[in-house]
Design an enzyme around this catalytic site. Structure first.
Site, PDB file in Angstrom:
ATOM      1  N   GLY A 169     -16.868  18.355  49.327  1.00 35.80           N
ATOM      2  CA  GLY A 169     -15.696  17.480  49.375  1.00 35.80           C
ATOM      3  C   GLY A 169     -16.066  16.008  49.285  1.00 35.80           C
ATOM      4  N   ASP A 170     -17.151  15.612  49.947  1.00 37.27           N
ATOM      5  CA  ASP A 170     -17.614  14.232  49.861  1.00 37.27           C
ATOM      6  C   ASP A 170     -18.019  13.874  48.438  1.00 37.27           C
ATOM      7  OD1 ASP A 170     -17.426  13.116  52.499  1.00 37.27           O
ATOM      8  OD2 ASP A 170     -19.055  14.426  53.116  1.00 37.27           O
ATOM      9  N   SER A 171     -18.763  14.767  47.806  1.00 35.34           N
ATOM     10  CA  SER A 171     -19.254  14.479  46.455  1.00 35.34           C
ATOM     11  C   SER A 171     -18.107  14.409  45.459  1.00 35.34           C
ATOM     12  CB  SER A 171     -20.274  15.537  46.031  1.00 35.34           C
ATOM     13  OG  SER A 171     -21.407  15.491  46.871  1.00 35.34           O
ATOM     14  N   GLY A 174     -16.447  11.112  45.940  1.00 35.40           N
ATOM     15  CA  GLY A 174     -17.259  10.042  45.380  1.00 35.40           C
ATOM     16  C   GLY A 174     -17.128   9.958  43.871  1.00 35.40           C
TER      17      GLY A 174
END
Length: 400
Positions: A169-171, A174
């Site tokens: 989810g972070d990637s 980003g």
């Protein structure tokens, strides 16, 4: 070395850990000058992340801090705020992944930034976005993947929904944040003005979910986990070879399926009414998987892949990182790249730059600053013009 596509663009990176720093890394890979700002008393925890250790150093930092300069600055202090606004005057993009309202609490909301620099682009990454009833909630990738419905589709039917062993989810957030920054940069060439880019972890996870929403809206379909395959898409699965290792075979398109049947020595399957088209194969997926599985179980993995690839059928191994770093295709494309890490005085391998641009390709120019504040002199003295005495005083006050 050719200049990157974003050569001449300056990015100020605020925030910590993954989503914001990943967006900054992507912009830096494309040639932007990325200035990473860390609290003097609390550097980015990403410096200590990663499972391997060498001389006390970990290497998640090497991946996401590459192509960046590091300064220390406490934006919570009045003099720190002033210095930051001086940087805003000379910058194009700000990337932050604080909880919504944090910049506003420091009197650094977008309205303030825009007054200083009408062309500034503020890229904001948060768990749920800058508006809505959940905006103020803290968000992690694990919860965003779950709340968005993405995690529900992972795993095997009837089992608990596992997570991928990455902060997906972070990637994703980003990547969408960097995409938004590029779109805003282009728009600025037309209007002369910047804008705010609002990226949520939950929405980034939702955006990749193909037709799950219209399938539910129209047919009430709640797509669930399907293990190693996609329901109704056949054949597209993993099959165990004679050695016990697994091979991916994907031949769900009619023309490719005919080639698979011929390569297996079973051309009659292509005209079998159970498998004649996409819909029929989906209805008889279990039976088809067994036929292909029996064929694969009698062969070595290299034989399976070479036979099918030679016949125009999509097939490949399930590699671990140990195989990935020696993959001839990835090596030929520069996708296993050396990063000179001055912390350990050696090259550390990491991912290459994606995508590849023909005229202004991205590069890995360094593996990230070894120390917090490593570029304080370059940024504050050479760029902003502050004297040594001023910088010493700011350091003594805890601003730097």
């Amino acid at each position: 070395m050719t200049a990157g596509a974003l050569d001449g663009v300056r990015v100020l990176e605020l925030g910590t850990l993954i989503s914001g720093p990943f967006a900054g890394r992507l912009l830096g890979d494309m040639g932007a000058e990325v200035v990473k700002i860390e609290l003097p008393s609390a550097p980015d925890p990403l410096r200590t992340w990663g499972q391997a250790e060498l001389d006390g150093h970990h290497f998640f930092w090497t991946v996401h801090a590459r192509n960046k300069k590091a300064v220390t600055l406490d934006l919570r202090k009045p003099r720190g705020r002033e210095l930051f606004l001086e940087l805003v005057d000379r910058s194009d993009i700000i990337v932050e992944n604080f909880r919504p309202g944090t910049l506003e609490k420091w009197d650094l909301g977008y309205d303030v930034l825009r007054q200083r620099n009408k062309g500034i682009i503020l890229v904001r990454v948060s768990g749920y976005g800058q508006s809505g009833p959940d905006a103020a909630k803290a968000g992690y990738a694990s919860v965003a993947e779950a709340a968005s419905g993405l995690r529900h589709m992972n795993g095997f039917p009837g089992g608990p929904p596992p997570r991928l062993a990455l902060s997906l989810g972070d990637s994703l957030a980003g990547m969408f944040a960097a995409q938004g920054a590029l779109a805003a940069l282009y728009r600025r060439t037309i209007t002369g003005e910047g804008q705010m880019v609002d990226t949520a972890l939950t929405e980034s996870c939702l955006a990749i979910q193909e037709s799950t929403i219209p399938d539910y809206d129209v047919g009430g379909v709640v797509r669930g986990p399907s293990g190693t395959r996609l329901e109704g898409i056949a054949p597209s699965n993993i099959y165990q070879s004679a050695t016990g290792s697994w091979v991916v075979i994907a031949a769900n398109q009619d023309t490719v399926f005919r080639r698979l049947c011929a390569a297996m020595g079973r051309p009659e399957l292509a005209t079998d009414e159970r498998f004649t088209d996409h819909v029929a194969r989906g209805r008889n997926q279990d039976e088809l998987d067994k036929i292909i599985g029996d064929w694969a179980a009698q062969r070595e993995p290299d034989e399976i892949i070479s036979t099918l690839s030679g016949a125009g059928v999509i097939a490949g191994p399930i590699n671990t990182v140990a195989e990935v770093v020696n993959d001839p295709q990835l090596l030929a494309r520069g996708m296993i790249a050396d990063h000179w890490d001055e912390r350990v005085q050696r090259n550390i391998k990491g991912p290459g730059v994606v995508p590849v641009l023909s005229e202004s390709p991205g590069t890995i120019r360094n593996a990230g600053p070894a120390r917090p504040g490593q570029h304080n002199d370059e940024i504050y003295r050479e760029l902003l013009g502050h004297t040594d005495g001023e910088l010493r005083a700011l350091h003594d006050e805890g601003v730097l």
